[in-house]
Scaffold this motif. Structure first.
Motif, PDB file in Angstrom:
ATOM      1  N   GLY A 192     -53.238  74.309   4.292  1.00  0.00           N
ATOM      2  CA  GLY A 192     -52.540  73.035   4.443  1.00  0.00           C
ATOM      3  C   GLY A 192     -51.732  72.688   3.218  1.00  0.00           C
ATOM      4  O   GLY A 192     -51.642  73.455   2.262  1.00  0.00           O
ATOM      5  N   LYS A 193     -51.133  71.517   3.235  1.00  0.00           N
ATOM      6  CA  LYS A 193     -50.359  71.010   2.113  1.00  0.00           C
ATOM      7  C   LYS A 193     -51.304  70.800   0.939  1.00  0.00           C
ATOM      8  O   LYS A 193     -52.399  70.278   1.098  1.00  0.00           O
ATOM      9  N   ASP A 194     -50.883  71.237  -0.242  1.00  0.00           N
ATOM     10  CA  ASP A 194     -51.740  71.134  -1.424  1.00  0.00           C
ATOM     11  C   ASP A 194     -51.923  69.680  -1.849  1.00  0.00           C
ATOM     12  O   ASP A 194     -50.958  68.922  -1.919  1.00  0.00           O
ATOM     13  N   THR A 195     -53.171  69.291  -2.060  1.00  0.00           N
ATOM     14  CA  THR A 195     -53.521  67.972  -2.590  1.00  0.00           C
ATOM     15  C   THR A 195     -54.684  68.138  -3.559  1.00  0.00           C
ATOM     16  O   THR A 195     -55.370  69.162  -3.550  1.00  0.00           O
ATOM     17  N   ILE A 222     -51.575  78.972  -3.977  1.00  0.00           N
ATOM     18  CA  ILE A 222     -50.675  77.890  -3.612  1.00  0.00           C
ATOM     19  C   ILE A 222     -49.272  78.489  -3.616  1.00  0.00           C
ATOM     20  O   ILE A 222     -48.830  79.049  -4.611  1.00  0.00           O
ATOM     21  N   GLN A 263     -45.378  77.487  -2.735  1.00  0.00           N
ATOM     22  CA  GLN A 263     -44.400  76.446  -2.451  1.00  0.00           C
ATOM     23  C   GLN A 263     -45.050  75.178  -1.894  1.00  0.00           C
ATOM     24  O   GLN A 263     -44.610  74.604  -0.905  1.00  0.00           O
ATOM     25  N   GLY A 264     -46.140  74.770  -2.529  1.00  0.00           N
ATOM     26  CA  GLY A 264     -46.803  73.522  -2.161  1.00  0.00           C
ATOM     27  C   GLY A 264     -47.815  73.624  -1.032  1.00  0.00           C
ATOM     28  O   GLY A 264     -48.400  72.617  -0.631  1.00  0.00           O
ATOM     29  N   TYR A 265     -48.025  74.822  -0.511  1.00  0.00           N
ATOM     30  CA  TYR A 265     -49.012  75.010   0.556  1.00  0.00           C
ATOM     31  C   TYR A 265     -50.234  75.736   0.014  1.00  0.00           C
ATOM     32  O   TYR A 265     -50.130  76.765  -0.636  1.00  0.00           O
ATOM     33  N   PHE A 266     -51.392  75.181   0.316  1.00  0.00           N
ATOM     34  CA  PHE A 266     -52.677  75.669  -0.167  1.00  0.00           C
ATOM     35  C   PHE A 266     -53.262  76.629   0.857  1.00  0.00           C
ATOM     36  O   PHE A 266     -53.231  76.360   2.063  1.00  0.00           O
ATOM     37  N   ASN A 267     -53.819  77.743   0.378  1.00  0.00           N
ATOM     38  CA  ASN A 267     -54.472  78.724   1.238  1.00  0.00           C
ATOM     39  C   ASN A 267     -55.723  79.222   0.529  1.00  0.00           C
ATOM     40  O   ASN A 267     -55.638  79.701  -0.600  1.00  0.00           O
ATOM     41  N   GLY A 316     -56.690  66.528   5.244  1.00  0.00           N
ATOM     42  CA  GLY A 316     -55.307  66.884   5.546  1.00  0.00           C
ATOM     43  C   GLY A 316     -55.041  68.377   5.575  1.00  0.00           C
ATOM     44  O   GLY A 316     -53.903  68.809   5.394  1.00  0.00           O
ATOM     45  N   VAL A 317     -56.091  69.167   5.796  1.00  0.00           N
ATOM     46  CA  VAL A 317     -55.951  70.624   5.898  1.00  0.00           C
ATOM     47  C   VAL A 317     -56.677  71.109   7.148  1.00  0.00           C
ATOM     48  O   VAL A 317     -57.428  70.362   7.768  1.00  0.00           O
TER      49      VAL A 317
END
Length: 90
Positions: A10-13, A38, A40-44, A73-74
């Motif tokens: 999801g989007k990194d937070t 991470i 381009q701002g996406y967390f995996n 949010g993931v």
């Protein structure tokens, strides 16, 4: 040993890893291996965990991890290792 594959995308937070690891620790689930990136701002993140010592039924863990992901949010997915292996075998 009962191993489970957990993926988080999801989007990194701030705090994603902390929330997932806190849930695992509170339920007696040991992390065997973890990899996270991470891009381009996406967390995996992919984790291999040992669920041998947890008293929580697998279905309950899946539901609770899914809910934790929604709250954070993931997307969090859990699969037993044997299912994961069969799905990814060529």
């Amino acid at each position: 040993m009962k191993r489970t594959i957990i993926t988080v995308i999801g989007k990194d937070t701030i705090g994603i890893i902390a929330k997932v690891c806190t849930y695992l620790a509170e339920n007696g689930i040991n992390i065997l291996d973890i990899s996270q990136t991470i891009v381009q701002g996406y967390f995996n993140m992919m984790m291999i965990v040992d669920t041998t010592d947890t008293e929580k039924p697998f279905g309950d863990m899946v539901d609770e991890m899914t809910a934790l992901g929604e709250k954070t949010g993931v997307q969090i997915r859990c699969q037993k290792e044997e299912i994961f292996d069969k799905m990814h075998r060529i």
